[in-house]
Design a protein around this motif. Structure first.
Motif, PDB file in Angstrom:
ATOM      1  N   SER A  89       0.831  -1.201   0.000  1.00  0.00           N
ATOM      2  CA  SER A  89       0.000   0.000   0.000  1.00  0.00           C
ATOM      3  C   SER A  89       0.869   1.255   0.000  1.00  0.00           C
ATOM      4  O   SER A  89       1.834   1.339   0.760  1.00  0.00           O
ATOM      5  CB  SER A  89      -0.898   0.013   1.243  1.00  0.00           C
ATOM      6  OG  SER A  89      -1.421  -1.280   1.486  1.00  0.00           O
ATOM      7  N   LYS A  92      -0.632   6.938   0.264  1.00  0.00           N
ATOM      8  CA  LYS A  92      -0.934   8.300  -0.185  1.00  0.00           C
ATOM      9  C   LYS A  92      -2.219   8.437  -0.985  1.00  0.00           C
ATOM     10  O   LYS A  92      -2.735   9.530  -1.124  1.00  0.00           O
ATOM     11  CB  LYS A  92       0.227   8.816  -1.037  1.00  0.00           C
ATOM     12  CG  LYS A  92       1.495   8.947  -0.221  1.00  0.00           C
ATOM     13  CD  LYS A  92       2.593   9.644  -0.961  1.00  0.00           C
ATOM     14  CE  LYS A  92       3.754   9.895   0.010  1.00  0.00           C
ATOM     15  NZ  LYS A  92       4.994  10.188  -0.657  1.00  0.00           N
ATOM     16  N   CYS A  93      -2.699   7.351  -1.549  1.00  0.00           N
ATOM     17  CA  CYS A  93      -3.871   7.466  -2.426  1.00  0.00           C
ATOM     18  C   CYS A  93      -5.130   7.688  -1.588  1.00  0.00           C
ATOM     19  O   CYS A  93      -5.102   7.630  -0.355  1.00  0.00           O
ATOM     20  CB  CYS A  93      -4.002   6.199  -3.287  1.00  0.00           C
ATOM     21  SG  CYS A  93      -4.484   4.732  -2.346  1.00  0.00           S
ATOM     22  N   ASN A 106      -2.447   2.255  -5.929  1.00  0.00           N
ATOM     23  CA  ASN A 106      -1.144   2.437  -6.591  1.00  0.00           C
ATOM     24  C   ASN A 106      -0.216   1.239  -6.533  1.00  0.00           C
ATOM     25  O   ASN A 106       0.923   1.346  -6.958  1.00  0.00           O
ATOM     26  CB  ASN A 106      -0.407   3.617  -5.945  1.00  0.00           C
ATOM     27  CG  ASN A 106      -1.009   4.927  -6.379  1.00  0.00           C
ATOM     28  OD1 ASN A 106      -1.488   5.039  -7.495  1.00  0.00           O
ATOM     29  ND2 ASN A 106      -1.001   5.909  -5.495  1.00  0.00           N
TER      30      ASN A 106
HETATM   31 ZN    ZN Z   1      -2.499   3.656  -1.725  1.00  0.00          ZN
END
Ligand code: ZN
Ligand code: NAD
Ligand code: ZN
Length: 462
Positions: A89, A92-93, A106
């Protein structure tokens, strides 16, 4: 290095493969000290999950020592002892910001494969199909950990590997399954499956305040372990599960039902034959027997929590019951990063010692035997851990050794870490198969290459 590789149904082999190396700035390389075999690995082992390729390195529950680190991983250093979360993971998304780490946007380089099956792609996972990224797994001597600043948690000295390694998956998974039940004082919770995930679901439900927990399985040693954790055991071969749950809950049904079995439920009788035949003919992806039972047994307005893994499209789901009883369904691959720190604290506080679940400690070289024992539940097997960088003999329940080694005994030789494996450029190349014969540039699709060729050939003729 040595790694346990998938070669097809019931065929895993420990082989020499290239060592991983840093490909991105947020990568770390971890020298693995303990890794485990998960019920999810059994779905791969039994050939039920598509998009595995021969030679894929298995394993998504692992921990070890950071031996190399990318320049953008600022919260770790060489020599740190870490446990790695099984979803990869970015942190930041949109989804990571909401701490829905297993839904990261991402981390899966092959989202189009997952989109075909699921509509949208979840996060990439270690050692878990090309549809979920094709990442090398952790049943190996070393692993590359992408986004290590988010996915690896540093373990303080004084805790043994066996106490903390399950922070990578099954402890958070059982915990999230119980948390998803929104347990209130006085609640009853029924847990189908007393495998490792079910064991942690039982204990987490009690930690979260459930008054009574039922553990359902058919293997006496697993039922006994659930009882040790505070559950009332129900052997589904000896009683009708629905009837007995109704009897134990004054006809109401459990407030929450947890399906910790998933797509390979053992189903006695006619309905079992139905699911088995349809699954074998690929007319149904899973055997959702436990999910059906959980929906039918759950009390009105209750929650059915599903940590068990399902893969595709299934039949005879009692939607009528779900709808008319106003049930809530909660599920997902676990958002492990969200749980690692608070659960580490619970271990440190002595509220739980996750090592209770381990019945077998083996060398990495014995992985094939470990899979077989875990699959068939022989020798009272509940959970197998593998020790890639140790020379332990294979042990059985009757002959257990304790793992009380902590990092201080285990300062490893960093210089022994040699480089190998795919580089970023090689990975990228593999993903960009269309190459311009004139200038060598590479593209994702034939269309992109055609567009480029128009300009490239013009330039060349000028
Ligand atoms: Zn992410
Ligand atoms: P496991 O195979 O050891 O345990 C499954 C247990 O279910 C076994 O003890 C088996 O006897 C029992 N079972 C089978 N049929 C049953 C039935 N009809 N009724 C009651 N019990 C039955 O596996 P595990 O490691 O405990 O994993 C359990 C499930 O959780 C798997 O589907 C696995 O893929 C999944 N999982 C999900 C996540 C996640 O992120 N959601 C993480 C880890 C594991
Ligand atoms: Zn797992």
């Amino acid at each position: 290095m040595k790694a346990n590789c998938w070669y097809g149904k019931r065929d895993v082999r420990v082989e020499d493969v290239a060592e991983p190396r840093i490909l991105n700035r947020r990568d770390a390389i971890v020298k693995i000290t303990t890794t485990a075999i998960c019920g999810s690995d059994l779905h791969l082992y039994n050939g039920f999950v598509p998009t595995m390729q021969k030679g894929d390195i298995l394993g998504h529950e692992f921990m070890g020592e950071v031996v190399e680190i990318g320049p953008d991983v600022r919260n770790l250093k060489q020599g740190d002892r870490v446990v790695v979360a099984f979803p990869i993971s970015c942190g930041k998304c949109f989804f990571c910001q909401k701490e829905l780490f297993s839904l990261c946007e991402n981390s899966n380089p092959n989202p189009w494969m997952a989109q075909k099956l699921f509509g949208q792609s979840p996060a990439g996972l270690y050692g878990y199909t090309h549809m979920l990224g094709g990442f090398a797994g952790g049943q190996a001597e070393y692993a590359r950990v992408p986004f290590a600043d988010v996915g690896a948690i540093k373990i303080p000295n004084g805790l043994a590997d066996d106490q903390v390694v399950f922070l990578s998956d099954i402890f958070p998974t059982g915990y999230m399954a119980a948390e998803n039940c929104n347990i209130e004082p006085g609640d009853t919770v029924a847990v189908w499956g007393c495998g490792p995930v079910g064991q942690f679901a039982v204990r987490s439900a009690l930690l979260l305040g459930a008054e009574r927990v039922f553990g359902i399985d058919r293997f006496p040693e697993r039922l006994r372990m659930a009882e040790d954790g505070g559950a009332e055991a129900i052997n589904y071969e000896e009683a009708d599960v629905y009837d007995i749950l109704m009897e134990k809950t004054s006809g109401l049904g459990p407030d929450s039902c947890i399906d910790a079995v998933g797509l390979e439920a053992h189903v006695p009788g006619l309905i079992g034959a139905y699911d088995r035949v349809k699954q074998a003919l690929m007319l149904e992806s899973d055997r959702p027997h436990v999910f059906r039972q959980a929906v039918l047994a759950c009390r009105k307005g209750g929650t059915v929590s599903v940590p068990g893994v399902y893969g595709g499209f299934d039949d005879k789901i009692p939607l009528g019951s779900l709808m008319n009883k106003g049930l809530t369904i909660k599920t997902g691959q676990t958002h492990v990063q969200h749980y690692m720190r608070p659960l580490l604290e619970r271990i440190q506080n002595g509220e739980i010692d996750p090592s209770f679940v381990i019945t077998h400690r083996m060398r990495l070289e014995d992985a094939a035997q470990g899979y077989e024992i875990f699959l068939n539940k022989t020798d009272d097997c509940v959970k197998v851990v593998l020790k890639p960088n140790e020379t332990y003999p294979m042990t059985t329940k009757a002959n257990r050794f304790s793992d009380d080694k902590v990092l201080s005994d285990r300062q490893s030789d960093h210089s022994a870490f040699s480089k190998g494996g795919a580089t970023m450029a090689e990975e990228h190349e593999a993903r960009q198969p269309y190459k311009c014969a004139v200038c060598g540039a590479k593209f994702d699709s034939q269309d992109q290459l055609q567009n480029h060729l128009k300009i490239c050939t013009q330039k060349k003729s000028q």
